[in-house]
Write a protein that holds these residues in place. Structure first.
Motif, PDB file in Angstrom:
ATOM      1  N   LEU A 273       0.812  -1.221   0.000  1.00 57.97           N
ATOM      2  CA  LEU A 273       0.000   0.000   0.000  1.00 57.97           C
ATOM      3  C   LEU A 273       0.847   1.274   0.000  1.00 57.97           C
ATOM      4  CD1 LEU A 273      -2.822  -0.930   2.557  1.00 57.97           C
ATOM      5  CD2 LEU A 273      -2.874  -1.090   0.059  1.00 57.97           C
ATOM      6  N   VAL A 274       2.089   1.172   0.371  1.00 59.16           N
ATOM      7  CA  VAL A 274       2.917   2.372   0.519  1.00 59.16           C
ATOM      8  C   VAL A 274       3.074   3.109  -0.807  1.00 59.16           C
ATOM      9  CG1 VAL A 274       5.205   3.251   1.148  1.00 59.16           C
ATOM     10  CG2 VAL A 274       4.133   1.433   2.505  1.00 59.16           C
ATOM     11  N   LEU A 275       3.314   2.388  -1.887  1.00 55.83           N
ATOM     12  CA  LEU A 275       3.577   3.006  -3.192  1.00 55.83           C
ATOM     13  C   LEU A 275       2.452   2.789  -4.200  1.00 55.83           C
ATOM     14  CD1 LEU A 275       7.312   1.929  -3.589  1.00 55.83           C
ATOM     15  CD2 LEU A 275       6.443   4.094  -2.666  1.00 55.83           C
ATOM     16  N   ALA A 276       1.385   2.106  -3.800  1.00 56.56           N
ATOM     17  CA  ALA A 276       0.330   1.704  -4.733  1.00 56.56           C
ATOM     18  C   ALA A 276      -0.433   2.901  -5.293  1.00 56.56           C
ATOM     19  CB  ALA A 276      -0.644   0.752  -4.039  1.00 56.56           C
ATOM     20  N   ASP A 277      -0.941   2.738  -6.521  1.00 54.59           N
ATOM     21  CA  ASP A 277      -1.810   3.766  -7.091  1.00 54.59           C
ATOM     22  C   ASP A 277      -3.259   3.487  -6.680  1.00 54.59           C
ATOM     23  OD1 ASP A 277      -2.720   1.670  -8.705  1.00 54.59           O
ATOM     24  OD2 ASP A 277      -1.637   2.354 -10.479  1.00 54.59           O
ATOM     25  N   GLU A 278      -4.152   4.354  -7.103  1.00 54.51           N
ATOM     26  CA  GLU A 278      -5.546   4.247  -6.664  1.00 54.51           C
ATOM     27  C   GLU A 278      -6.193   2.942  -7.113  1.00 54.51           C
ATOM     28  OE1 GLU A 278      -9.681   6.877  -6.637  1.00 54.51           O
ATOM     29  OE2 GLU A 278      -7.787   7.773  -7.269  1.00 54.51           O
ATOM     30  N   GLU A 279      -5.889   2.491  -8.319  1.00 57.11           N
ATOM     31  CA  GLU A 279      -6.473   1.245  -8.809  1.00 57.11           C
ATOM     32  C   GLU A 279      -6.040   0.055  -7.970  1.00 57.11           C
ATOM     33  OE1 GLU A 279      -8.882   0.795 -11.074  1.00 57.11           O
ATOM     34  OE2 GLU A 279      -8.950   2.984 -10.930  1.00 57.11           O
ATOM     35  N   TYR A 292     -12.857   6.594   1.730  1.00 59.84           N
ATOM     36  CA  TYR A 292     -12.534   7.755   2.564  1.00 59.84           C
ATOM     37  C   TYR A 292     -11.284   8.491   2.103  1.00 59.84           C
ATOM     38  CZ  TYR A 292     -16.121   6.318   5.864  1.00 59.84           C
ATOM     39  OH  TYR A 292     -17.324   5.997   6.448  1.00 59.84           O
ATOM     40  N   GLY A 293     -10.633   7.994   1.091  1.00 58.80           N
ATOM     41  CA  GLY A 293      -9.484   8.711   0.538  1.00 58.80           C
ATOM     42  C   GLY A 293      -8.209   7.900   0.587  1.00 58.80           C
ATOM     43  N   VAL A 294      -7.655   7.642  -0.581  1.00 57.88           N
ATOM     44  CA  VAL A 294      -6.459   6.818  -0.687  1.00 57.88           C
ATOM     45  C   VAL A 294      -5.296   7.418   0.091  1.00 57.88           C
ATOM     46  CG1 VAL A 294      -4.667   6.064  -2.307  1.00 57.88           C
ATOM     47  CG2 VAL A 294      -7.090   5.688  -2.840  1.00 57.88           C
ATOM     48  N   GLU A 295      -5.130   8.724   0.028  1.00 59.23           N
ATOM     49  CA  GLU A 295      -3.959   9.329   0.660  1.00 59.23           C
ATOM     50  C   GLU A 295      -4.018   9.242   2.174  1.00 59.23           C
ATOM     51  OE1 GLU A 295      -1.220   9.927  -0.925  1.00 59.23           O
ATOM     52  OE2 GLU A 295      -2.344   9.239  -2.671  1.00 59.23           O
ATOM     53  N   ASN A 296      -5.212   9.301   2.747  1.00 57.20           N
ATOM     54  CA  ASN A 296      -5.321   9.119   4.194  1.00 57.20           C
ATOM     55  C   ASN A 296      -4.985   7.686   4.584  1.00 57.20           C
ATOM     56  OD1 ASN A 296      -6.096  11.769   4.812  1.00 57.20           O
ATOM     57  ND2 ASN A 296      -8.239  11.337   4.384  1.00 57.20           N
ATOM     58  N   ILE A 297      -5.404   6.728   3.774  1.00 54.71           N
ATOM     59  CA  ILE A 297      -5.098   5.330   4.069  1.00 54.71           C
ATOM     60  C   ILE A 297      -3.603   5.071   3.883  1.00 54.71           C
ATOM     61  CG2 ILE A 297      -5.596   2.922   3.490  1.00 54.71           C
ATOM     62  CD1 ILE A 297      -8.283   3.975   2.343  1.00 54.71           C
TER      63      ILE A 297
END
Length: 378
Positions: A273-279, A292-297
């Motif tokens: 999850l650290v470097l993953a894109d939204e997909e 709730y938002g990828v960047e918060n996760i």
């Protein structure tokens, strides 16, 4: 069909469809004062649609000709698919029934609505009434010190749903003041990671980890160093106040769940999850988490890796430290400091020379000092 027969038939139908418990009350305006602390405007945000006075909500705004309110509970114990972290595979944690938060509620609502419509009545699902207080009023159970409705048979593992109908049902009115019988037990209050439960019936919205996970609460999108350990390895909701409750200790997992839901783990691997894109986030995480938002996760995944302390995360954190946006670079530095070791230490020293942003540099310096303080350069 008279009200008694209609109510009995609805109850029997609901149980046959896998609904654990169902209660009925009138559609009078309801006064809701479950918390003695926290008048934060977002705490009851969905209920603003039905608000007619301070702390008073009217079901007739949902359905003009309402006569009754139905509260149903889906028993959810045993739903989670938790896989513990193992060396080399650190995992996050998603709180109880988050993956089916909407599906369980909507399933129960549809069972009730379809039954009533087949009998010629109007019925509407709503999330805009204080359904926990309505559950007390309808005789389903009481509200414990953790703020959840509990019953003797199902503990507090109930996902509630609310339906307003013009059917005249055989309802009860137990009032809206919930008398818990938790006695002197305050294990839920003491176990709340961030101290959001201040006392019996006292909830601090700004301190709730679930709000932090959404970029809300006291910290917004930036969780400071002194509070990062409190987030543990949670990515969405915690449910710790449910998990530790003695009332739930003897519960048995239910059989098959009668609704369809995403077949994804509730403890996703963190390193990817650290470097993953939204997909990739959508592929790995349940909708009710990534919505709730990828960047918060991503933020919480990086923090979780530091809290778990698995050296297997060091390479991906170094990569994030060198190429990700400012906030993730800063948090990656912190997590590297928490994990420690020669590889992390050398990467922090190198990043200190290359980094230009003050916020990141401060985190790098703090991480280096953390490693040295712990004598963790090996």
């Amino acid at each position: 069909m008279n009200s008694e027969t209609l109510t009995r038939s609805l109850r029997e139908h609901a149980v046959s469809k896998g609904i654990a418990i169902i209660g009925f009350t009138n559609a009078n305006p309801i006064e809701c004062l479950p918390w003695s602390v926290d008048a934060h405007p977002d705490h009851y945000a969905p209920c603003t649609k039905t608000k007619i006075a301070d702390w008073v909500y009217d079901p007739h705004i949902i359905l003009k000709d309402a006569n009754s309110v139905v509260i149903a509970g889906m028993y959810m114990y045993g739903f989670e698919k938790i896989i513990p972290s193992t060396p080399g595979t650190p995992r996050g944690k998603i709180g109880p029934w988050t993956r089916a938060y909407w599906e369980a509620s909507q399933y129960a609502a549809n069972v009730i609505i379809n039954f009533l419509k087949d009998k010629g009545y109007n019925a509407v699902f709503t999330n805009c009434l204080p359904y926990r207080t309505l559950a007390v009023k309808a005789g389903i159970g009481n509200i414990g010190k953790n703020g959840f409705v509990y019953t003797k048979e199902y503990g507090s593992y109930l996902r509630l749903t609310c339906v307003v109908t013009d059917a005249i049902l055989d309802w009860v009115d137990n009032g809206t003041v919930s008398e818990n019988d938790c006695g002197n037990c305050e294990i839920c209050i003491k176990s709340c990671p961030t101290g959001a439960l201040k006392g019996p019936g006292q909830y601090d919205y700004d301190m709730c980890l679930h709000q932090w996970q959404q970029g809300k609460g006291i910290h917004g999108t930036n969780i400071p160093r002194e509070d990062r350990e409190k987030t543990e390895n949670y990515l969405m909701r915690t449910g710790k106040c449910i998990e530790v409750c003695p009332r739930n200790a003897a519960l048995k997992p239910r059989g098959p769940f009668p609704f369809e839901v995403e077949d994804k783990p509730d403890s996703p691997e963190l390193i990817p999850l650290v470097l993953a894109d939204e997909e990739e986030y959508k592929r790995r995480l349940p909708f009710h988490t990534y919505k709730y938002g990828v960047e918060n996760i991503r933020r919480d995944a990086v923090i979780a890796l530091g809290n778990i302390g698995d050296p297997a995360a060091v390479p991906v954190l170094i990569e994030a430290l060198n190429k990700m946006p400012l906030r993730i670079r800063a948090l990656s530095a912190w997590s590297l400091g928490k994990i420690g070791g020669r590889e992390a230490y050398n990467a922090l020293l190198a990043a200190k020379k290359a980094e230009k942003e003050k916020e990141v540099l401060e985190e790098i310096e703090a991480a280096i000092n953390m490693i040295l303080k712990n004598d963790n350069v090996k």
